[in-house]
Design a protein around this motif. Structure first.
Motif, short mmCIF file in Angstrom:
data_model
loop_
_atom_site.label_atom_id
_atom_site.label_comp_id
_atom_site.label_asym_id
_atom_site.label_seq_id
_atom_site.Cartn_x
_atom_site.Cartn_y
_atom_site.Cartn_z
N ALA A 108 0.82 -1.22 0.00
CA ALA A 108 0.00 0.00 0.00
C ALA A 108 0.85 1.26 0.00
CB ALA A 108 -0.94 0.00 1.21
N ASP A 111 0.96 1.83 -3.64
CA ASP A 111 -0.36 2.05 -4.24
C ASP A 111 -1.35 2.30 -3.11
OD1 ASP A 111 -2.73 2.13 -5.62
OD2 ASP A 111 -2.65 0.08 -6.38
N LYS A 112 -1.58 3.55 -2.81
CA LYS A 112 -2.38 3.94 -1.65
C LYS A 112 -3.81 3.39 -1.68
CE LYS A 112 0.83 6.50 0.23
NZ LYS A 112 1.51 6.06 1.45
N SER A 113 -4.35 3.12 -2.87
CA SER A 113 -5.72 2.63 -2.96
C SER A 113 -5.89 1.29 -2.25
CB SER A 113 -6.16 2.50 -4.42
OG SER A 113 -5.47 1.45 -5.07
N ASN A 115 -5.10 0.57 0.63
CA ASN A 115 -5.52 0.77 2.03
C ASN A 115 -7.00 0.46 2.23
OD1 ASN A 115 -3.20 1.55 3.55
ND2 ASN A 115 -3.20 3.53 2.50
N VAL A 116 -7.77 0.61 1.16
CA VAL A 116 -9.21 0.33 1.25
C VAL A 116 -9.44 -1.12 1.69
CG1 VAL A 116 -11.33 0.06 -0.10
CG2 VAL A 116 -9.89 2.07 -0.43
N PHE A 141 -7.67 -4.02 -8.76
CA PHE A 141 -6.57 -3.80 -7.83
C PHE A 141 -5.28 -4.46 -8.34
CE2 PHE A 141 -9.70 -2.70 -4.43
CZ PHE A 141 -9.10 -1.53 -4.00
N GLY A 144 -3.99 -2.26 -10.88
CA GLY A 144 -3.64 -0.94 -10.37
C GLY A 144 -2.19 -0.77 -9.98
N TYR A 328 -12.58 7.15 -1.78
CA TYR A 328 -12.94 5.79 -2.19
C TYR A 328 -14.29 5.37 -1.61
CZ TYR A 328 -7.95 5.70 -3.28
OH TYR A 328 -6.70 5.99 -3.77
N LEU A 331 -16.33 2.98 -3.75
CA LEU A 331 -15.69 1.67 -3.84
C LEU A 331 -15.95 0.88 -2.54
CD1 LEU A 331 -13.87 -0.44 -5.16
CD2 LEU A 331 -11.88 0.84 -4.30
#
Length: 338
Positions: A108, A111-113, A115-116, A141, A144, A328, A331
């Motif tokens: 993460a 790729d910070k996304s 964290n979701v 993901f 991503g 997000y 999402l």
């Protein structure tokens, strides 16, 4: 004589690594040698040789070699021989290592996304998580991470993380209040423990056993195999099945390596990655079952949350969803609806 020399040459080449082939022209004379390209690639795994993820990595390598007719050979380096997870990710970015399996926690950072997928109490159960990961959301993901120079191939299971402590059984939210809980050095994890009324204590993983033994901390959190393998059950016998996070792991390849592989072999590698992921899930389930049986036999007290308490735990996470889920929101709703 020339025919004999040609035959001997072919025999000698066949005895070693086959990187060339011997052909004859129409007159029976040796023709120009043709190279048979063989790629030897490296796979980094930080777990022990008998761990489910490592065993699945070996299976992945075996499948790839078999299905590419030996064109691609993968050497698996277990036990962190090639570095910790963050260092390995960085080496994948510039092609020094070809494949790895890592937790999405360090990933993460790239790729910070992701964290979701680590938000506490995001899923109702394991089945919901796999519906997400094996559907369009999970595939997005995997794709991503390409912007970070990585290619996601498949998802590995790492179970659910639960709280355990040395003081008392936990069956409701109030039971956690005041307990000193060891967490990873992660803002999300520290925020989760604080939101539940406990005191978050960042600490190196290797120091947790002595910390529990001496009372520096009262508890920690992890999955069944980890609770067992490092013997935390000996000094913290109260284990609650709250399943606060399910942090999956990603099997991936360096984009630099990927771009050197033919589309046909890329397809084979992707298929092998998915097949090895299914094997890993079976191995993981068996490992969880064995660890659970072992700690119970050793005297661990296993509890579940009382009716209605899970909702209280989830409600306490609202500030974290606001902070770490910003941008997000849609999402998150999609994931929760699966």
């Amino acid at each position: 004589m020339k025919k004999t020399l040609a035959a001997v040459t072919c025999a000698l080449l066949a005895a070693g690594l086959v990187i060339t082939g011997c052909n004859k022209d129409k007159k029976g004379e040796p023709a120009e040698k043709t190279e048979v390209k063989k790629m030897v690639l490296r796979y980094a795994e930080n777990q022990a040789q008998d761990y489910p993820t490592t065993q699945a990595a070996y299976k992945f390598a075996e499948l790839v070699e078999e299905k590419t007719d030996g064109r691609i050979h993968i050497d698996v380096y277990h036990g962190g021989q090639l570095g910790d997870e963050k260092a390995v990710i960085e080496q994948l970015q510039f092609g020094a290592i070809d494949f790895t399996r890592v937790s999405i926690s360090p990933l993460a950072e790239f790729d910070k996304s992701l964290n979701v997928l680590q938000l506490p109490y995001l899923y109702k159960d394991a089945a919901q998580m796999w519906r997400v990961l094996e559907g369009d959301i999970g595939e997005n993901f995997l794709k991503g991470v390409e912007k970070a120079g990585l290619i996601g191939l498949s998802w590995f299971d790492a179970g659910a993380r639960n709280f355990y402590n040395s003081k008392k059984p936990v069956t409701k939210l109030d039971d956690l209040k005041g307990l000193k809980i060891r967490v990873q050095e992660s803002q999300l994890m520290m925020g989760m423990v604080k939101a539940l009324g406990a005191s978050a204590t960042p600490m190196a993983y290797g120091e947790v056993y002595s910390g529990l033994q001496t009372g520096v901390i009262d508890g920690a959190e992890n999955n069944w195999p980890s609770y067992d393998s490092v013997s935390h059950y000996e000094v913290a016998k109260y284990f609650v099945l709250d399943e606060h996070t399910r942090v999956p792991e990603m099997q991936m390849v360096s984009k630099i390596t990927w771009d050197k592989i033919s589309p046909e072999d890329q397809k084979i590698i992707k298929e092998c990655a998915i097949e090895s992921a299914k094997i890993e899930r079976e191995l993981w389930a068996a490992k969880e079952g064995a660890s659970e049986a072992k700690v119970k036999a050793a005297g661990s007290v296993i509890t579940s949350l009382e009716p209605g308490e899970k909702e209280k735990f989830q409600a306490a996470m609202a500030p974290l969803y606001t902070e770490f889920g910003k941008g997000y929101e849609d999402l998150i709703k999609q994931i929760q609806s699966k």
